[in-house]
Design a protein around this motif. Structure first.
Motif, PDB file in Angstrom:
ATOM      1  N   GLY A 278       1.022  -0.859   0.034  1.00 42.79           N
ATOM      2  CA  GLY A 278      -0.151  -0.500  -0.408  1.00 42.79           C
ATOM      3  C   GLY A 278       1.080   0.717   0.283  1.00 42.79           C
ATOM      4  O   GLY A 278       0.194   2.533   0.058  1.00 42.79           O
ATOM      5  N   GLY A 279       2.295   1.025   0.036  1.00 41.72           N
ATOM      6  CA  GLY A 279       3.099   2.753   0.216  1.00 41.72           C
ATOM      7  C   GLY A 279       3.109   2.418  -0.892  1.00 41.72           C
ATOM      8  O   GLY A 279       3.081   1.825  -1.716  1.00 41.72           O
ATOM      9  N   PHE A 280       4.447   4.389  -1.291  1.00 42.99           N
ATOM     10  CA  PHE A 280       4.364   4.214  -2.373  1.00 42.99           C
ATOM     11  C   PHE A 280       5.243   2.832  -3.424  1.00 42.99           C
ATOM     12  O   PHE A 280       5.144   3.211  -4.470  1.00 42.99           O
ATOM     13  N   PRO A 281       6.659   3.140  -2.982  1.00 37.26           N
ATOM     14  CA  PRO A 281       7.463   1.636  -3.618  1.00 37.26           C
ATOM     15  C   PRO A 281       6.206   0.793  -3.504  1.00 37.26           C
ATOM     16  O   PRO A 281       5.989  -0.083  -4.998  1.00 37.26           O
ATOM     17  N   ASP A 282       5.834   0.281  -3.145  1.00 36.19           N
ATOM     18  CA  ASP A 282       5.094  -1.084  -3.184  1.00 36.19           C
ATOM     19  C   ASP A 282       3.760  -0.456  -4.132  1.00 36.19           C
ATOM     20  O   ASP A 282       3.352  -1.734  -5.209  1.00 36.19           O
ATOM     21  N   THR A 283       2.996   0.489  -4.436  1.00 37.10           N
ATOM     22  CA  THR A 283       2.627   0.586  -5.229  1.00 37.10           C
ATOM     23  C   THR A 283       2.785   0.792  -7.080  1.00 37.10           C
ATOM     24  O   THR A 283       2.598   0.318  -7.688  1.00 37.10           O
ATOM     25  N   VAL A 284       4.258   1.402  -6.605  1.00 35.64           N
ATOM     26  CA  VAL A 284       5.189   1.587  -8.306  1.00 35.64           C
ATOM     27  C   VAL A 284       5.903   0.261  -8.426  1.00 35.64           C
ATOM     28  O   VAL A 284       5.887  -0.444  -9.806  1.00 35.64           O
ATOM     29  N   ALA A 285       5.838  -0.565  -7.910  1.00 36.44           N
ATOM     30  CA  ALA A 285       6.293  -2.638  -7.916  1.00 36.44           C
ATOM     31  C   ALA A 285       4.868  -3.559  -8.231  1.00 36.44           C
ATOM     32  O   ALA A 285       5.354  -3.993  -9.464  1.00 36.44           O
ATOM     33  N   ARG A 286       3.691  -2.860  -8.846  1.00 32.47           N
ATOM     34  CA  ARG A 286       2.887  -3.830  -8.647  1.00 32.47           C
ATOM     35  C   ARG A 286       2.396  -3.122 -10.079  1.00 32.47           C
ATOM     36  O   ARG A 286       2.040  -3.442 -10.923  1.00 32.47           O
ATOM     37  N   VAL A 287       2.679  -1.779 -10.306  1.00 29.93           N
ATOM     38  CA  VAL A 287       2.654  -1.036 -11.119  1.00 29.93           C
ATOM     39  C   VAL A 287       4.241  -1.848 -12.625  1.00 29.93           C
ATOM     40  O   VAL A 287       3.474  -2.619 -13.602  1.00 29.93           O
ATOM     41  N   LEU A 288       4.748  -2.193 -11.935  1.00 31.84           N
ATOM     42  CA  LEU A 288       5.986  -2.575 -12.436  1.00 31.84           C
ATOM     43  C   LEU A 288       5.685  -4.081 -13.446  1.00 31.84           C
ATOM     44  O   LEU A 288       6.198  -4.330 -14.157  1.00 31.84           O
TER      45      LEU A 288
END
Length: 354
Positions: A71-81
């Motif tokens: 749910g955090g910022f890096p996690d959000t980017v990682a899931r899109v990637l």
């Protein structure tokens, strides 16, 4: 190699070279050159599929380890990637959240997995630019244990204040804090976080006095602002967009070196108060040291290409991220520059987390 192979089939009267069969009964006594060539080609052909398979990457699922909760910022980017790479590679790319130990848990997970390129780290960069200066001892070597892959994007943090503060511009807010030293509390995601360093650097550069209130993540700090327990936070846009729309908080400025395209009317701190001010966190991908150069190059190229895909870039923009998609060398340069800058800041404002 071929000539050595053929020499083993010399006439039986001659001694075979070292490494050939010594038992004459097991060696062919009459073997035509055409037969020998066919045998050699057959042996080479048998090795080609195995060689090709070894070169194909990825040939199995890839894991992205995130040193923060979901749910955090890096996690959000990682899931899109992960979604973009799954489609690109036709291989499953999965997320493995490993919070704890200031990145040590995630680092150990990756080191234990080996250096084949199938386990990567997705983080906000603080493990390599802030933690080394903030902590006297780390459970990982930020220079030796990892190699850069690609910078994914930057997410500006916005100076966000409670409506009770009588200010509608950054200049008015600064004037208010100067007139009320020690009476403005600002919340962060914890000591040594990007939010904390932004706040302390902001205060030091302007000579103002704000009280730092650390929380266990912005998931606690944001409600505290909305509820009036603190008067200011530095927040990513998606987390407070709804509150801005409902006039429950006010946006005054952003901490990136350029205006965020999704909020072009909000000025930067650099252009209005502190020239050169830039604390927008960068999400990065790192690989374990020892990853084969060919695999590292492919990872860098494929990740940068995937993250720049129009649909992916748009998704990330809506999540508050300006896409970058860099090479390995470009990321290495950014990390070195940011690590030097943060080390000076941490020393100047005398912050230690242990």
């Amino acid at each position: 190699m071929l000539s050595r192979f053929l020499s083993c089939f010399a006439p039986a009267s001659s001694a075979p070279p070292a490494g050939c069969l010594r038992d004459v009964s097991l060696r062919p006594r009459r073997f035509g050159r055409a037969d020998l060539l066919r045998a050699a080609l057959a042996a080479m052909t048998l090795t080609l599929p195995a060689f090709a398979a070894a070169q194909a990457f990825p040939s199995k699922p890839v894991k992205l380890v995130v040193p923060y909760p979901a749910g955090g910022f890096p996690d959000t980017v990682a899931r899109v990637l992960a979604k973009a790479l799954t489609e690109k590679w036709n291989q499953q790319v999965i997320i493995d959240n490993r919070p704890g130990g200031n990145g040590a848990v995630a680092a150990q997970t990756i080191k234990s997995a080996g250096s084949d390129g199938y386990t990567l780290l997705v983080t906000d960069g603080s493990m390599f630019t802030i933690n080394p200066a903030l902590y006297s001892k780390l459970e990982y070597d930020h220079k030796k244990d990892f190699v850069p892959v690609s910078a994914l994007g930057k997410a500006p943090l916005f100076v966000t204040i409670h409506p009770s503060v009588p200010a509608n511009t950054l200049a008015e807010f600064i004037a208010y804090v100067k007139a009320n030293p020690g009476k403005v509390n600002y919340g962060t995601s914890g000591i040594g976080s990007t939010h904390h360093l932004t706040g302390e650097s902001f205060s030091a550069a302007l000579g103002i006095n704000m009280v730092h209130v650390p929380f266990k993540g912005m998931g606690q700090a944001t409600p505290a602002l909305v509820g009036g327990q603190v008067q200011m936070i530095f927040s990513a846009l998606p987390a407070i967009a709804g509150f801005v729309k409902d006039n429950r908080v006010k946006l005054l400025a952003q901490n990136s070196n350029k205006r965020f395209s999704q909020a072009p009317n909000i000025p930067t701190i650099a252009e209005t108060a502190i020239p050169g001010f830039d604390f927008a966190p960068t999400t990065i991908v790192m690989a374990p040291s020892g990853t084969p150069p060919t695999v590292l190059k492919q990872l860098s190229t494929d990740i940068a290409t995937a993250i720049r895909t129009p649909a992916v870039a748009e998704t990330l923009l809506n999540s508050g991220v300006e896409v970058i998609g860099s090479s390995s060398d470009e990321l290495a340069k950014v990390l070195a520059e940011e690590a030097e800058r943060f080390a000076k800041i941490i020393k100047t404002i005398n912050i230690k987390a242990d």
